[in-house]
Design an enzyme around this catalytic site. Sequence first.
Site, PDB file in Angstrom:
ATOM      1  N   LYS A 276      10.707  -3.131   8.820  1.00  5.87           N
ATOM      2  CA  LYS A 276      11.685  -4.212   8.629  1.00  5.87           C
ATOM      3  C   LYS A 276      12.017  -4.355   7.155  1.00  5.87           C
ATOM      4  O   LYS A 276      11.181  -3.959   6.337  1.00  5.87           O
ATOM      5  CB  LYS A 276      11.157  -5.545   9.191  1.00  5.87           C
ATOM      6  CG  LYS A 276       9.748  -5.978   8.756  1.00  5.87           C
ATOM      7  CD  LYS A 276       9.354  -6.196   7.335  1.00  5.87           C
ATOM      8  CE  LYS A 276      10.090  -7.112   6.459  1.00  5.87           C
ATOM      9  NZ  LYS A 276       9.463  -7.249   5.097  1.00  5.87           N
TER      10      LYS A 276
ATOM     11  N   TYR B 131      11.674 -12.812   9.113  1.00 11.59           N
ATOM     12  CA  TYR B 131      10.630 -13.363   9.998  1.00 11.59           C
ATOM     13  C   TYR B 131      11.034 -14.742  10.525  1.00 11.59           C
ATOM     14  O   TYR B 131      10.783 -15.067  11.684  1.00 11.59           O
ATOM     15  CB  TYR B 131       9.297 -13.492   9.246  1.00 11.59           C
ATOM     16  CG  TYR B 131       8.630 -12.193   8.896  1.00 11.59           C
ATOM     17  CD1 TYR B 131       7.756 -11.575   9.791  1.00 11.59           C
ATOM     18  CD2 TYR B 131       8.857 -11.576   7.676  1.00 11.59           C
ATOM     19  CE1 TYR B 131       7.130 -10.390   9.463  1.00 11.59           C
ATOM     20  CE2 TYR B 131       8.233 -10.388   7.340  1.00 11.59           C
ATOM     21  CZ  TYR B 131       7.377  -9.795   8.235  1.00 11.59           C
ATOM     22  OH  TYR B 131       6.756  -8.615   7.913  1.00 11.59           O
TER      23      TYR B 131
END
Length: 367
Positions: free
Chosen positions: A137, A223
């Site tokens: 990510k 997140y």
Amino acid sequence: MTNQNTSRRNFIRNTSLGLSALALSPVFAKLAMAKPGKKLGIALVGLGYYSSGQLAPALQHTNNCYLAGIVTGTPSKAVDWAKKYNIPEKNIYNYQNFDEIAKNPDIDIVYVVLPVFMHKEYTIRAAKAGKHVICEKPMALNAKDCEEMIAACKKANRLLSIGYRLHFEPHTMELMRLGQKQVFGKVTTIDTGNGFTYNGDPNAWRLKKAMAGGGGLMDMGIYSIQGSRYTLGQEPIAVKASQEKTRPDFFKEVDETVYWELKFPGGQKVNGKSSYNHDWGYLKVQAEKGSFQLEPAYGYGGIDGLINGKPMTYPQIIQQAAQMDDFAACVARNVQSRVPGEEGLKDMRVVDAIYRSLDSGKWETVG
Ligand code: NAD
């Protein structure tokens, strides 16, 4: 022979479908014939902080896969890693000869752990080399690049997953259940933030827009965005964002602290924030008939939570080991991971919309 049988038993025990489903899977049949009882081989591409501090150590605790190879541009790292992890020279690549990995039957999965601007190129090259891919990510610099990565993996008939380790973490999985199944009625409010105080190298790739795509939002905000999405099990439709910069000389090219409000189809009130200047890491959820929260919510370990004020009592696990084992099992069964490329794409669509909103000062549609 005994070892092979034992590891094959472990492999099968650790896949959730069991033997009959495995036998039905053409991919597993192929693998099983080619490498009976063998764990799948992972090659880590980029041996920086995350590979050396988390992924390689986690691969010492996996059942379905193992650290088979490395790709590095630093010859001294190749020597150190070969010794430390017993990696044969034939499984060590650099960025020039990377594509030769296509010929290496020891490598089943390529794990891209590079700066963000390199994710797309190495994901596509790995898929073209016939390897399944895990990409770290944030998935890419923008949603359009994510779409190209997904298309390339589909075309090559390879599975793609994003390194979203929290989907395998017990406290997080419980939070997802509580939110998505509406255990305490409909969720009404989500408040989440993620960040740390960045005092590192001012020349690092993370502070360069072309290499990182952005700052705290790309690195940490992803997140919080995902936390909102997995709490509700829904996709946001619009976003309005604002930002704050207290150290403009340090964060010359990238965002420091970003605040946003997400509009979901159910009308929930969802606020998120990200920062390179605050130590945040929480996900707080209010529902009609109860509340639940995680804090810390997003770290490698020490995840802690409350349900209606009472502590959650789940174990801490090695999140990366669970994540990689699950992907290896998915590859063996030829089934999509619970965190496929599409999951990374959905987050990046929100990130893109947040950046658009920072520019326009208005609500922006996600998508
Ligand atoms: P890092 O800077 O420590 O490591 C990056 C590696 O890429 C280095 O070994 C570097 O030598 C190599 N590299 C190759 N070509 C490069 C180039 N042209 N410029 C710069 N570096 C180059 O970074 P990291 O913290 O390991 O992060 C790597 C990826 O992992 C990022 O996408 C990051 O977001 C992700 N990450 C994920 C988690 C997680 O919890 N899932 C945690 C940390 C990092």
